[in-house]
Scaffold this motif. Structure first.
Motif, mmCIF file in Angstrom:
data_model
loop_
_atom_site.group_PDB
_atom_site.id
_atom_site.type_symbol
_atom_site.label_atom_id
_atom_site.label_comp_id
_atom_site.label_asym_id
_atom_site.label_seq_id
_atom_site.Cartn_x
_atom_site.Cartn_y
_atom_site.Cartn_z
ATOM 1 N N SER A 198 0.824 -1.227 0.000
ATOM 2 C CA SER A 198 0.000 0.000 0.000
ATOM 3 C C SER A 198 0.852 1.269 0.000
ATOM 4 C CB SER A 198 -0.907 0.042 1.222
ATOM 5 O OG SER A 198 -1.760 -1.051 1.215
ATOM 6 N N ASP A 199 2.017 1.204 0.613
ATOM 7 C CA ASP A 199 2.921 2.370 0.583
ATOM 8 C C ASP A 199 3.271 2.702 -0.861
ATOM 9 O OD1 ASP A 199 3.086 2.009 3.320
ATOM 10 O OD2 ASP A 199 5.001 0.939 3.231
ATOM 11 N N TYR A 200 3.549 1.652 -1.611
ATOM 12 C CA TYR A 200 3.946 1.795 -3.013
ATOM 13 C C TYR A 200 2.779 2.376 -3.815
ATOM 14 C CZ TYR A 200 6.510 0.128 -7.228
ATOM 15 O OH TYR A 200 7.195 0.019 -8.404
ATOM 16 N N THR A 201 1.560 1.886 -3.552
ATOM 17 C CA THR A 201 0.377 2.452 -4.215
ATOM 18 C C THR A 201 0.354 3.970 -4.012
ATOM 19 O OG1 THR A 201 -0.921 0.465 -3.709
ATOM 20 C CG2 THR A 201 -2.160 2.443 -4.300
ATOM 21 N N ALA A 202 0.635 4.395 -2.771
ATOM 22 C CA ALA A 202 0.522 5.827 -2.453
ATOM 23 C C ALA A 202 1.498 6.663 -3.272
ATOM 24 C CB ALA A 202 0.752 6.051 -0.959
ATOM 25 N N THR A 203 2.737 6.204 -3.423
ATOM 26 C CA THR A 203 3.686 7.024 -4.185
ATOM 27 C C THR A 203 3.441 6.901 -5.695
ATOM 28 O OG1 THR A 203 5.361 5.297 -3.962
ATOM 29 C CG2 THR A 203 5.523 7.174 -2.452
ATOM 30 N N ILE A 204 2.920 5.762 -6.135
ATOM 31 C CA ILE A 204 2.580 5.636 -7.568
ATOM 32 C C ILE A 204 1.472 6.640 -7.895
ATOM 33 C CG2 ILE A 204 1.585 4.118 -9.337
ATOM 34 C CD1 ILE A 204 2.878 1.733 -7.831
ATOM 35 N N ILE A 205 0.469 6.718 -7.024
ATOM 36 C CA ILE A 205 -0.614 7.684 -7.243
ATOM 37 C C ILE A 205 -0.065 9.110 -7.113
ATOM 38 C CG2 ILE A 205 -2.786 8.599 -6.311
ATOM 39 C CD1 ILE A 205 -3.585 5.767 -5.602
ATOM 40 N N GLY A 206 0.778 9.317 -6.104
ATOM 41 C CA GLY A 206 1.382 10.641 -5.913
ATOM 42 C C GLY A 206 2.098 11.101 -7.169
ATOM 43 N N ALA A 207 2.866 10.194 -7.779
ATOM 44 C CA ALA A 207 3.600 10.551 -8.998
ATOM 45 C C ALA A 207 2.626 10.808 -10.147
ATOM 46 C CB ALA A 207 4.575 9.433 -9.359
ATOM 47 N N ALA A 208 1.559 10.001 -10.226
ATOM 48 C CA ALA A 208 0.597 10.139 -11.333
ATOM 49 C C ALA A 208 -0.120 11.478 -11.283
ATOM 50 C CB ALA A 208 -0.427 9.001 -11.300
ATOM 51 N N ILE A 209 -0.426 11.961 -10.086
ATOM 52 C CA ILE A 209 -1.156 13.243 -10.016
ATOM 53 C C ILE A 209 -0.214 14.400 -9.680
ATOM 54 C CG2 ILE A 209 -3.336 12.123 -9.318
ATOM 55 C CD1 ILE A 209 -2.768 13.445 -6.490
ATOM 56 N N LYS A 210 1.091 14.140 -9.678
ATOM 57 C CA LYS A 210 2.098 15.149 -9.300
ATOM 58 C C LYS A 210 1.685 15.805 -7.972
ATOM 59 C CE LYS A 210 4.095 15.308 -13.646
ATOM 60 N NZ LYS A 210 3.911 13.888 -13.933
ATOM 61 N N ALA A 211 1.500 14.985 -6.960
ATOM 62 C CA ALA A 211 1.024 15.449 -5.658
ATOM 63 C C ALA A 211 2.031 16.411 -5.029
ATOM 64 C CB ALA A 211 0.812 14.253 -4.744
ATOM 65 N N ASP A 212 1.549 17.272 -4.135
ATOM 66 C CA ASP A 212 2.455 18.171 -3.411
ATOM 67 C C ASP A 212 3.279 17.375 -2.415
ATOM 68 O OD1 ASP A 212 1.243 20.393 -4.626
ATOM 69 O OD2 ASP A 212 -0.414 20.235 -3.190
ATOM 70 N N GLU A 213 2.671 16.313 -1.885
ATOM 71 C CA GLU A 213 3.362 15.507 -0.882
ATOM 72 C C GLU A 213 2.633 14.174 -0.738
ATOM 73 O OE1 GLU A 213 4.995 17.494 2.711
ATOM 74 O OE2 GLU A 213 3.625 16.188 3.807
ATOM 75 N N VAL A 214 3.386 13.140 -0.391
ATOM 76 C CA VAL A 214 2.760 11.862 -0.043
ATOM 77 C C VAL A 214 3.033 11.631 1.437
ATOM 78 C CG1 VAL A 214 2.786 9.353 -0.386
ATOM 79 C CG2 VAL A 214 3.046 10.869 -2.355
ATOM 80 N N GLU A 215 1.989 11.371 2.200
ATOM 81 C CA GLU A 215 2.186 11.099 3.629
ATOM 82 C C GLU A 215 1.856 9.642 3.911
ATOM 83 O OE1 GLU A 215 0.911 15.603 5.060
ATOM 84 O OE2 GLU A 215 -0.215 13.889 5.815
ATOM 85 N N ILE A 216 2.786 8.964 4.576
ATOM 86 C CA ILE A 216 2.556 7.562 4.941
ATOM 87 C C ILE A 216 2.315 7.546 6.445
ATOM 88 C CG2 ILE A 216 3.547 5.231 4.941
ATOM 89 C CD1 ILE A 216 3.723 6.056 2.121
ATOM 90 N N TRP A 217 1.085 7.286 6.846
ATOM 91 C CA TRP A 217 0.722 7.295 8.267
ATOM 92 C C TRP A 217 0.738 5.867 8.789
ATOM 93 C CZ3 TRP A 217 -0.634 11.665 11.236
ATOM 94 C CH2 TRP A 217 -0.631 12.869 10.534
ATOM 95 N N THR A 218 1.466 5.669 9.899
ATOM 96 C CA THR A 218 1.619 4.309 10.383
ATOM 97 C C THR A 218 1.676 4.296 11.904
ATOM 98 O OG1 THR A 218 3.102 2.406 10.244
ATOM 99 C CG2 THR A 218 4.108 4.535 9.880
ATOM 100 N N ASP A 219 2.236 3.211 12.493
ATOM 101 C CA ASP A 219 2.190 3.123 13.950
ATOM 102 C C ASP A 219 3.550 3.403 14.587
ATOM 103 O OD1 ASP A 219 3.351 0.867 13.004
ATOM 104 O OD2 ASP A 219 1.896 -0.537 13.857
ATOM 105 N N ILE A 220 4.383 4.166 13.898
ATOM 106 C CA ILE A 220 5.661 4.612 14.472
ATOM 107 C C ILE A 220 5.939 6.007 13.913
ATOM 108 C CG2 ILE A 220 6.966 3.376 12.688
ATOM 109 C CD1 ILE A 220 9.157 2.901 14.856
ATOM 110 N N ASP A 221 6.713 6.801 14.672
ATOM 111 C CA ASP A 221 6.850 8.213 14.291
ATOM 112 C C ASP A 221 7.966 8.463 13.286
ATOM 113 O OD1 ASP A 221 8.800 7.536 16.071
ATOM 114 O OD2 ASP A 221 8.782 9.448 17.143
#
Ligand code: ASP
Ligand code: MG
Length: 441
Positions: A198-221
């Protein structure tokens, strides 16, 4: 627009689902990528394995148990309403399809269909939960736009075109939700981006829409400077370059799927790692900025096999390594570390599916020794090979035997190969030598 990804634990309890809602509702449009609720994909893998072995009754027992868990999630999240009924019906259909799958002939495709259900469940439930809270949220089905090609690489053109089209066709929304992990293959069959994908999905989508930022929210800081499962007092690293983060993700930092950094780096999109339960913490920012701070992090990757290939014919000969590499290429087995002497070469692999065949071919012209249960310990930081404090890590040589050292292959990475039984001690001692003043006894 930003892309935010939430992992299994972030959507794994009612309390956390409410936290995620608070994080994403800030008046800005965004795409939210979700994993399956924690434990679900493991349960589905288990069910698929029962199907493979024809344990139909057991598979059905697991399916019903999982369905009951989802029923209680729905009852806690939704008031008694039409929406509750709608979500319950959708979930019931998924579980009835899973039950049907237990009597189908087993295939890889069936496996892929079974393990895909977790993300379909979590996104459907979450989108409707947001709708119940009065939020303008819409589901974008990942299988309508996420596709990989014949080489298992994201089909970026297809993804970009289809994602744009679908967003245009969908009613305008503040929050678009989509599934991580799942996608179609080049033939249109359902598949996935491997566990943790799923992390990979997020950056693939981020690249496709030229996102301002991709944030990966998880259970560690954020990404830590050592493995928090084995070493005490590890710290989150505030900044990493794309290269540093990619090395760490590949060599064992479990917080990120190894390929996650690539699409972001190609489009120069910052990736921020954040803690869902502690959103006030800074986390880790991954971008193209490079800081020269010496060794920033240590990570370990288990399940490594070392192969020593010895041949008197290597002495003063050329073309020997070519012959060796061709064998690994033939069996599509990637090599991670490599060290050479005048009459031998040692290398490591983590894919052992063709180990026997590889050894058989190597033995035609050399003597081969294999050591299993090895771990690669990887130290990462910009230009650490040239940093004045790097030498401190070599104190570890006095503590136990190191099977291989790879130094200078890249300026940003030094790798040590140790027996896995020494791994924890190695991580702790390296932590002391590199990050602390006094050595732990
Ligand atoms: N649900 C999938 C897994 O457990 C993908 C992910 O969580 O990123 O591997
Ligand atoms: Mg993950």
């Amino acid at each position: 627009m930003k892309v935010l990804k939430f992992g299994g634990t972030s959507v794994g309890s009612i309390e956390n689902i409410r936290k995620v809602t608070n994080i994403i509702v800030d008046g800005e449009k965004k795409i939210v990528v979700l994993s399956a609720m924690s434990g679900t994909t493991n349960a589905l893998v288990n069910i698929a394995e029962k199907c493979e072995n024809n344990f139909q009754t057991e598979a059905q027992r697991y399916i019903n148990k999982l369905h009951n868990n989802y029923k209680s999630v729905i009852d806690e999240l939704f008031e008694k309403s039409e929406l509750n009924q709608k979500v319950s019906n959708y979930v019931a259909t998924i579980f009835s399809d899973l039950n049907k799958a237990t009597s189908e002939v087993y295939s890889e495709l069936l496996y892929n269909k079974i393990v895909a259900q977790g993300e379909l469940l979590s996104t459907y439930i979450f989108t409707n939960y947001l709708v119940q809270q009065g939020i303008n949220a819409h589901l974008l089905p990942a299988l309508d736009f996420m596709r990989i090609d014949k080489l298992n690489e994201p089909d970026n053109f297809y993804i970009q075109q289809n994602l744009q089209r679908i967003v245009k066709e969908t009613l305008p929304a503040d929050i678009y939700i989509t599934q991580g992990f799942i996608c179609l293959d080049a033939y249109g069959n359902i598949t996935n981006l491997q566990r943790g994908g799923s992390d990979y999905t997020a950056t693939i989508i981020g690249a496709a829409i030229k996102a301002d930022e991709v944030e990966i929210w998880t259970d560690i800081d954020g990404m830590h400077n050592n493995d928090p499962r084995f070493v005490e007092n590890t710290k989150a690293i505030s900044n990493l370059s794309y290269e540093e983060a990619a090395e760490l993700a590949y060599f064992g930092a479990r917080i990120l799927h190894p390929q996650t950094v690539m699409p972001a780096r190609q489009e120069n999109i910052p990736v921020r790692l954040k803690h869902t339960m502690r959103p006030e913490r800074l986390g880790t920012l991954i971008n193209n900025k490079v800081t020269d701070n010496g060794i920033k992090a240590i990570a370990a990757k288990d399940g490594i096999t070392a192969i020593k290939i010895k041949s008197a014919r290597m002495l003063l000969a050329y073309g020997f390594l070519k012959k060796v590499f061709e064998i690994f290429e033939k069996y599509e087995t990637p090599i991670d570390m490599i060290t050479t002497s005048e009459i031998a070469v040692s290398l490591t692999i983590d894919k052992v599916a063709f180990l026997d065949a590889i050894i058989e071919e190597l033995e035609k012209f050399s003597t081969v020794e294999v050591d299993q249960n090895q771990s690669i310990i990887c130290l990462v930081g910009h230009s650490i090979v040239n940093h004045p404090k790097t030498h401190k890590l070599f104190n570890v040589l006095q503590d136990f035997s190191i099977r291989m050292i790879s130094y200078g292959g890249s300026d940003n990475n030094i790798s040590l190969l140790v027996n896995t039984k020494d791994k924890i001690k190695a991580l702790k001692n390296l932590n002391a030598y590199v990050f602390e003043k006094s050595l732990i006894a």
